[in-house]
Scaffold this motif. Structure first.
Motif, PDB file in Angstrom:
ATOM      1  N   ASN A 184      41.532  25.384  59.824  1.00  9.23           N
ATOM      2  CA  ASN A 184      40.474  26.308  59.391  1.00  9.23           C
ATOM      3  C   ASN A 184      40.840  27.758  59.666  1.00  9.23           C
ATOM      4  N   GLY A 185      42.126  28.070  59.490  1.00  5.49           N
ATOM      5  CA  GLY A 185      42.586  29.441  59.645  1.00  5.49           C
ATOM      6  C   GLY A 185      42.926  29.851  61.056  1.00  5.49           C
ATOM      7  N   GLU A 186      42.681  28.975  62.047  1.00 13.07           N
ATOM      8  CA  GLU A 186      42.974  29.294  63.443  1.00 13.07           C
ATOM      9  C   GLU A 186      44.234  28.561  63.888  1.00 13.07           C
ATOM     10  N   THR A 187      45.058  29.230  64.698  1.00  9.78           N
ATOM     11  CA  THR A 187      46.288  28.628  65.182  1.00  9.78           C
ATOM     12  C   THR A 187      45.990  27.350  65.961  1.00  9.78           C
ATOM     13  N   LEU A 188      46.727  26.296  65.626  1.00 11.13           N
ATOM     14  CA  LEU A 188      46.578  25.029  66.334  1.00 11.13           C
ATOM     15  C   LEU A 188      47.860  24.772  67.120  1.00 11.13           C
ATOM     16  N   ASP A 189      47.823  25.041  68.397  1.00 11.86           N
ATOM     17  CA  ASP A 189      48.957  24.772  69.276  1.00 11.86           C
ATOM     18  C   ASP A 189      48.516  23.774  70.339  1.00 11.86           C
ATOM     19  N   ALA A 190      49.398  23.511  71.284  1.00 10.88           N
ATOM     20  CA  ALA A 190      49.079  22.504  72.297  1.00 10.88           C
ATOM     21  C   ALA A 190      47.825  22.870  73.087  1.00 10.88           C
ATOM     22  N   ALA A 191      47.702  24.156  73.424  1.00 11.08           N
ATOM     23  CA  ALA A 191      46.535  24.582  74.200  1.00 11.08           C
ATOM     24  C   ALA A 191      45.250  24.380  73.409  1.00 11.08           C
ATOM     25  N   ALA A 192      45.266  24.755  72.134  1.00 13.07           N
ATOM     26  CA  ALA A 192      44.078  24.598  71.299  1.00 13.07           C
ATOM     27  C   ALA A 192      43.741  23.126  71.088  1.00 13.07           C
ATOM     28  N   LEU A 193      44.771  22.298  70.923  1.00 14.27           N
ATOM     29  CA  LEU A 193      44.548  20.873  70.717  1.00 14.27           C
ATOM     30  C   LEU A 193      43.913  20.243  71.961  1.00 14.27           C
ATOM     31  N   MET A 194      44.371  20.662  73.124  1.00 14.99           N
ATOM     32  CA  MET A 194      43.788  20.142  74.370  1.00 14.99           C
ATOM     33  C   MET A 194      42.350  20.609  74.547  1.00 14.99           C
ATOM     34  N   ALA A 195      42.116  21.876  74.266  1.00 14.65           N
ATOM     35  CA  ALA A 195      40.801  22.450  74.506  1.00 14.65           C
ATOM     36  C   ALA A 195      39.746  21.922  73.544  1.00 14.65           C
ATOM     37  N   ARG A 196      40.139  21.762  72.280  1.00 17.41           N
ATOM     38  CA  ARG A 196      39.134  21.424  71.263  1.00 17.41           C
ATOM     39  C   ARG A 196      39.007  19.935  70.994  1.00 17.41           C
ATOM     40  N   PHE A 197      40.108  19.188  71.144  1.00 18.33           N
ATOM     41  CA  PHE A 197      40.092  17.785  70.712  1.00 18.33           C
ATOM     42  C   PHE A 197      40.613  16.833  71.788  1.00 18.33           C
ATOM     43  N   GLN A 198      40.550  17.254  73.053  1.00 20.90           N
ATOM     44  CA  GLN A 198      41.007  16.413  74.151  1.00 20.90           C
ATOM     45  C   GLN A 198      42.453  15.931  73.948  1.00 20.90           C
ATOM     46  N   GLY A 199      43.218  16.761  73.311  1.00 20.39           N
ATOM     47  CA  GLY A 199      44.659  16.480  73.208  1.00 20.39           C
ATOM     48  C   GLY A 199      45.115  15.709  72.003  1.00 20.39           C
ATOM     49  N   SER A 200      44.208  15.324  71.101  1.00 22.90           N
ATOM     50  CA  SER A 200      44.651  14.570  69.918  1.00 22.90           C
ATOM     51  C   SER A 200      43.732  14.834  68.738  1.00 22.90           C
ATOM     52  N   LEU A 201      44.308  14.763  67.556  1.00 25.96           N
ATOM     53  CA  LEU A 201      43.572  14.994  66.302  1.00 25.96           C
ATOM     54  C   LEU A 201      43.948  13.898  65.322  1.00 25.96           C
ATOM     55  N   LYS A 202      42.966  13.192  64.792  1.00 24.72           N
ATOM     56  CA  LYS A 202      43.222  12.090  63.869  1.00 24.72           C
ATOM     57  C   LYS A 202      43.574  12.645  62.486  1.00 24.72           C
ATOM     58  N   LEU A 203      44.593  12.044  61.892  1.00 22.69           N
ATOM     59  CA  LEU A 203      45.051  12.445  60.558  1.00 22.69           C
ATOM     60  C   LEU A 203      44.660  11.399  59.527  1.00 22.69           C
ATOM     61  N   PRO A 204      44.470  11.787  58.268  1.00 17.65           N
ATOM     62  CA  PRO A 204      44.014  10.823  57.243  1.00 17.65           C
ATOM     63  C   PRO A 204      45.171   9.985  56.693  1.00 17.65           C
ATOM     64  N   LEU A 205      45.408   8.830  57.279  1.00 15.62           N
ATOM     65  CA  LEU A 205      46.440   7.922  56.760  1.00 15.62           C
ATOM     66  C   LEU A 205      45.973   7.252  55.470  1.00 15.62           C
TER      67      LEU A 205
END
Length: 307
Positions: free
Chosen positions: A286-307
């Motif tokens: 959504n236009g915001e940088t997604l790095d390890a820190a952001a992934l940990m802070a926002r999604f508890q370290g993981s983000l599901k992808l649409p397989l």
């Protein structure tokens, strides 16, 4: 002195136009495109070169207009050249030059005929491409090859990096063969049509990632479409995710397919459904940088992808 009319655009158009000028070719008309305000203009301007060097030129998007054909014919050129001009030139144009019409294509023909050859070469995982000067026919990219210059595609090269190489290759290609071409002594080698590959125009919508593909296929897509192009993307339940830079990891990792997560080395990694491990080096959600820190802070370290 040989004369020419030139249809040109983009960096290849600029470099090849300057090769003709340096060789003393009498350039009687240059036809180019107007910069599209809705397009990311990251390349040089043929129009500006014409202004800087007082070359007769005009902007034309519709090559079917009779007035354009009349102006071109009135130039009575020895040669017609097309250097990354975006529109196809029909038989009426090809019949104008006394000594032939030639196009510079951004691949090693007969491979990657058609549109966006550099992007397609990277996307398909090619390890080499280049520039080909060939005689023009009504059917695009099928004419006899006059000269070719190859360039390597390294494993993590982006399309923009490869395009820079191809622009230099195009300049070298034209510069090397031009004396023989002007003298009527250049070789014309027919293409092996059985080895041809053809690819069409790409649109931003074609950047949708299929997470059932393997890591190498997705990596190729990312580097083929990254800046300055629209980018490879995927729609997640949290919004649109753009992948701008990735690499394929050689080590096997125990990662659940279809999940982007932070690993023990604090890297953002994922295991696509097709296998392999992809490291995500630059992404935006959504236009915001997604790095390890952001992934940990926002999604508890993981983000599901649409397989």
């Amino acid at each position: 002195m040989s004369s020419a009319i030139v249809f040109a655009y983009h960096n290849v158009g600029v470099r090849c136009l300057k090769v003709l000028m340096a060789a003393g070719v009498d350039i009687r008309l240059v036809v180019t495109h107007k910069a599209d305000p809705n397009e990311n203009i990251w390349f040089q301007s043929v129009e500006q070169v014409c202004v800087d060097y007082d070359l007769p030129h005009l902007i034309a998007e519709d090559v079917s207009l009779p007035v354009l054909q009349e102006k071109a014919a009135a130039c009575t050129p020895d040669f017609l050249f097309s250097f990354y001009y975006r529109n196809m030139l029909g038989a009426d144009f090809l019949a104008i030059p006394a000594k032939g019409a030639y196009n510079m294509h951004g691949s090693l023909l007969p491979a990657f005929r058609g549109r966006a050859p550099v992007n397609w070469a990277v996307l398909k995982g090619a390890t080499e491409t280049g520039a080909s000067l060939h005689a023009m026919e009504v059917k695009p990219d099928k004419g006899a090859v006059v000269a070719q210059v190859p360039v390597p595609i390294l494993p993590d090269d982006t399309a923009a990096e490869v395009f820079d190489k191809v622009a230099v290759a195009a300049e070298l290609c034209l510069h090397g063969v031009l004396p023989a071409l002007l003298a009527g002594k250049a070789p014309h080698v027919e293409q092996d049509h059985t080895k041809a590959s053809y690819y069409g125009r790409r649109t931003p919508a074609d950047g949708a990632v299929n997470w059932s593909d393997n890591a190498q296929t997705i990596h190729n897509m990312v580097r083929a479409l990254t800046h300055p192009y629209p980018g490879a993307f995927t729609d997640t339940v949290h919004g649109k995710l753009f992948l701008w830079r990735t690499r394929v990891l050689t080590q096997t990792m125990n990662i659940k397919p279809g999940v982007m997560q932070v690993d023990a080395m604090h890297r953002v990694v994922c295991n696509p459904g097709g296998g392999g491990t992809l490291q995500v080096l630059n992404a935006q959600l959504n236009g915001e940088t997604l790095d390890a820190a952001a992934l940990m802070a926002r999604f508890q370290g993981s983000l599901k992808l649409p397989l």
